[in-house]
Scaffold this motif. Structure first.
Motif, short mmCIF file in Angstrom:
data_model
loop_
_atom_site.label_atom_id
_atom_site.label_comp_id
_atom_site.label_asym_id
_atom_site.label_seq_id
_atom_site.Cartn_x
_atom_site.Cartn_y
_atom_site.Cartn_z
N LYS A 36 -45.78 10.38 16.91
CA LYS A 36 -46.34 10.51 15.57
C LYS A 36 -45.47 11.51 14.82
O LYS A 36 -45.21 12.61 15.29
CB LYS A 36 -47.78 11.00 15.62
CG LYS A 36 -48.75 9.96 16.12
CD LYS A 36 -50.18 10.44 15.98
CE LYS A 36 -51.12 9.36 16.48
NZ LYS A 36 -52.52 9.81 16.38
N HIS B 109 -41.11 5.10 3.63
CA HIS B 109 -41.68 3.87 4.17
C HIS B 109 -41.17 3.67 5.59
O HIS B 109 -40.07 4.11 5.94
CB HIS B 109 -41.25 2.65 3.35
CG HIS B 109 -41.67 2.69 1.93
ND1 HIS B 109 -42.96 2.49 1.53
CD2 HIS B 109 -40.95 2.90 0.80
CE1 HIS B 109 -43.03 2.57 0.22
NE2 HIS B 109 -41.82 2.82 -0.26
N ARG B 110 -41.94 2.92 6.38
CA ARG B 110 -41.42 2.43 7.65
C ARG B 110 -40.30 1.46 7.30
O ARG B 110 -40.31 0.82 6.25
CB ARG B 110 -42.52 1.70 8.44
CG ARG B 110 -43.64 2.61 8.87
CD ARG B 110 -44.64 1.90 9.80
NE ARG B 110 -44.81 0.49 9.55
CZ ARG B 110 -45.87 -0.04 8.93
NH1 ARG B 110 -46.84 0.72 8.48
NH2 ARG B 110 -45.96 -1.35 8.76
N ASP B 111 -39.33 1.32 8.20
CA ASP B 111 -38.15 0.50 7.92
C ASP B 111 -38.51 -0.93 7.57
O ASP B 111 -37.98 -1.50 6.62
CB ASP B 111 -37.20 0.53 9.12
CG ASP B 111 -35.90 -0.19 8.82
OD1 ASP B 111 -35.22 0.20 7.84
OD2 ASP B 111 -35.57 -1.14 9.54
N GLU B 112 -39.44 -1.54 8.32
CA GLU B 112 -39.78 -2.94 8.06
C GLU B 112 -40.45 -3.10 6.69
O GLU B 112 -40.26 -4.12 6.01
CB GLU B 112 -40.66 -3.53 9.17
CG GLU B 112 -42.03 -2.91 9.32
CD GLU B 112 -42.08 -1.66 10.19
OE1 GLU B 112 -43.20 -1.27 10.56
OE2 GLU B 112 -41.02 -1.06 10.49
N TYR C 165 -39.83 -1.06 4.07
CA TYR C 165 -38.75 -0.82 3.11
C TYR C 165 -37.91 -2.09 2.92
O TYR C 165 -37.58 -2.46 1.80
CB TYR C 165 -37.87 0.32 3.61
CG TYR C 165 -36.72 0.63 2.69
CD1 TYR C 165 -36.91 1.43 1.56
CD2 TYR C 165 -35.45 0.13 2.93
CE1 TYR C 165 -35.86 1.71 0.70
CE2 TYR C 165 -34.40 0.40 2.08
CZ TYR C 165 -34.61 1.19 0.97
OH TYR C 165 -33.57 1.46 0.11
#
Length: 84
Positions: free
Chosen positions: A32, A44-47, A49
């Protein structure tokens, strides 16, 4: 790419404005991460973004198509007015 090792409770500072905190790690190895950043910086999380980027490109494409349609319409109106 810089790769760092951190323990729970340790952090990484990026510039003057961004702090990454390792908040917790569970028994499965999931980490975490807490991120402190100015409100004008999106995180943002990469996916997520990547999905946003794809949607933005698609929206730009649609905008370009609409501009071309408007130009075509304006041209037709000019031609119609010349004939009248």
């Amino acid at each position: 790419m810089l790769i760092l090792s951190r323990k729970v409770g340790e952090s990484i500072q990026i510039g003057d404005n961004i702090k990454i905190l390792i908040a917790d790690m569970d028994s499965k190895g999931f980490v975490k991460v807490g991120i402190e950043a100015p409100k004008n910086i999106t995180v943002h999380r990469d996916e997520v973004y990547r999905k946003i980027a794809i949607e933005n490109r698609a929206a730009l494409q649609r905008k370009d198509e609409k501009i071309l349609d408007l130009r075509d319409l304006a041209k037709k109106l000019r031609e119609k007015n010349k004939k009248a």
